[in-house]
Scaffold this motif. Structure first.
Motif, mmCIF file in Angstrom:
data_model
loop_
_atom_site.group_PDB
_atom_site.id
_atom_site.type_symbol
_atom_site.label_atom_id
_atom_site.label_comp_id
_atom_site.label_asym_id
_atom_site.label_seq_id
_atom_site.Cartn_x
_atom_site.Cartn_y
_atom_site.Cartn_z
ATOM 1 N N SER A 134 -20.910 22.173 -28.829
ATOM 2 C CA SER A 134 -21.810 22.487 -27.714
ATOM 3 C C SER A 134 -23.152 23.025 -28.199
ATOM 4 C CB SER A 134 -21.145 23.494 -26.764
ATOM 5 O OG SER A 134 -20.974 24.756 -27.378
ATOM 6 N N LYS A 135 -23.124 23.821 -29.267
ATOM 7 C CA LYS A 135 -24.382 24.339 -29.817
ATOM 8 C C LYS A 135 -25.187 23.236 -30.499
ATOM 9 C CE LYS A 135 -25.712 28.064 -30.049
ATOM 10 N NZ LYS A 135 -26.659 28.814 -29.168
ATOM 11 N N LEU A 136 -24.503 22.340 -31.205
ATOM 12 C CA LEU A 136 -25.195 21.230 -31.849
ATOM 13 C C LEU A 136 -25.861 20.335 -30.812
ATOM 14 C CD1 LEU A 136 -25.941 19.540 -34.326
ATOM 15 C CD2 LEU A 136 -23.704 18.414 -34.121
ATOM 16 N N ALA A 137 -25.176 20.076 -29.695
ATOM 17 C CA ALA A 137 -25.774 19.265 -28.634
ATOM 18 C C ALA A 137 -27.049 19.919 -28.113
ATOM 19 C CB ALA A 137 -24.770 19.062 -27.502
ATOM 20 N N GLY A 138 -27.038 21.252 -27.968
ATOM 21 C CA GLY A 138 -28.243 21.960 -27.552
ATOM 22 C C GLY A 138 -29.364 21.815 -28.561
ATOM 23 N N THR A 139 -29.014 21.928 -29.844
ATOM 24 C CA THR A 139 -30.021 21.761 -30.898
ATOM 25 C C THR A 139 -30.640 20.372 -30.843
ATOM 26 O OG1 THR A 139 -29.062 23.382 -32.421
ATOM 27 C CG2 THR A 139 -30.319 21.593 -33.411
ATOM 28 N N GLU A 140 -29.816 19.338 -30.686
ATOM 29 C CA GLU A 140 -30.331 17.973 -30.638
ATOM 30 C C GLU A 140 -31.251 17.770 -29.436
ATOM 31 O OE1 GLU A 140 -30.203 15.904 -32.971
ATOM 32 O OE2 GLU A 140 -28.696 16.850 -34.233
ATOM 33 N N LEU A 141 -30.938 18.407 -28.316
ATOM 34 C CA LEU A 141 -31.812 18.322 -27.149
ATOM 35 C C LEU A 141 -33.183 18.929 -27.454
ATOM 36 C CD1 LEU A 141 -29.300 19.277 -24.310
ATOM 37 C CD2 LEU A 141 -30.467 17.073 -24.578
#
Length: 319
Positions: A134-141
């Protein structure tokens, strides 16, 4: 400089707020879900349009996002660590404020590392659990938003305010109970993992530096040194003045073995004990922090012993 701080009442956010308030050049506005926020707003359920209107009214030069969740199921983690970040990015794209975004990521985005290795920002992320995903998805956004933005991947924060449910918090609580009851030995499980601990006040300094810099992309924030949890336990015992014996239970605790901070009870024979470091990062993590030094002019200042002393001071107050 006007700064909008999101998540100012969280573990990291409180120290970031203190650091910014100490800078006379900063005008700070706090946005969050709590009553103590200057403006109440829930990123996970609020609309980008509503946040855009607020940004246009306040017109910050920097937006710092310390909000997020570390616990819960996949749905809750996604709402608070991914959907919330999407809301921030979309609101900033719509706004005319042109603010810089400083997003707080985490070392769990990388997932497990080879023992002895040093993880740099160009490592391929392979998170080992829903939190890191979930944190990685936020970073990619954030990285794909086109905004003036930087993501600080914070490894294992420690120091004052450490949550009682965290591995170091549970360790301190277990030691407090042993001292209170006069136990001459303390049995702990899962102490073989090695993590890169970084004091939360050093994290706040890094956030402050990032807000003033022009650095973009991902920057690791850690001490650059992996510490075995059993060594942290020995330091904590010395700081606490605990004279008893520390007995390590090999491997992840079984259903009949108490993990760090697990009170001894009859239910342990039927209820599985949680692994004391369930971050999906395996047995080893160590950050390469050269980018933070080169691009932010930042280095860690507070050693682990001082961080553990502050953790113990708070735990001891509960005696």
């Amino acid at each position: 400089m006007r700064v909008l701080l999101i998540g100012a009442n969280g573990y990291l956010g409180r120290f970031v707020a203190d650091r910014l308030l100490a800078d006379p050049a900063v005008q700070l506005t706090a946005l969050g879900r709590g009553d103590d926020a200057d403006v109440r707003f829930d990123l996970a359920s609020g609309s980008p349009g509503a946040l855009t209107r607020f940004l246009d009214a306040v017109h910050p030069g920097v937006v710092i996002n310390c909000a997020g969740a570390t616990r819960g199921g996949a749905r809750e983690l996604t709402r608070h660590n991914t959907v919330a970040v999407a809301t921030v990015c979309e609101a900033l794209r719509r706004s005319g404020c042109g603010a810089r975004l400083v997003q707080i990521g985490c070392g769990a985005e990388y997932g497990p590392s080879q023992p002895g290795s040093c993880t740099a920002e160009d490592a391929v992320p392979r998170p080992g659990g829903p939190y890191g995903v979930s944190k990685l998805a936020g970073t990619e956004l954030v990285l794909g938003s086109g905004l003036d933005a930087v993501v600080l991947r914070v490894f294992s924060p420690a120091g004052p305010g450490t949550p009682a449910g965290s591995p170091l918090g549970r360790l301190a609580e277990a030691m407090r109970r042993a001292m209170q009851s006069g136990d001459g030995e303390l049995k702990l499980g899962g102490l073989g993992v090695q993590r890169d601990f970084i004091d939360v006040r050093d994290v706040a300094r890094a956030v402050h530096a990032a807000s003033l810099s022009a650095a973009q992309g991902v920057i690791n924030i850690g001490s650059g040194r992996a510490v075995r949890l059993r060594d942290a336990a020995a330091v904590l015992a010395r700081v606490a003045g605990y004279g008893g014996a520390l007995h390590e239970l090999d491997g992840p605790p079984s259903p009949i073995r108490p993990s760090i901070g697990h009170p001894r009870s009859e239910t342990e024979h039927t209820s599985p004990a949680a692994y004391p470091y369930p971050d999906g990062c395996g047995s080893w993590q160590q950050a390469d922090v050269r980018t933070a030094r080169d691009r932010l002019g930042w280095r860690p200042r507070i050693n682990l012993e001082e961080s553990l002393a502050d953790i113990w001071m708070e735990a001891a107050c509960r005696i």
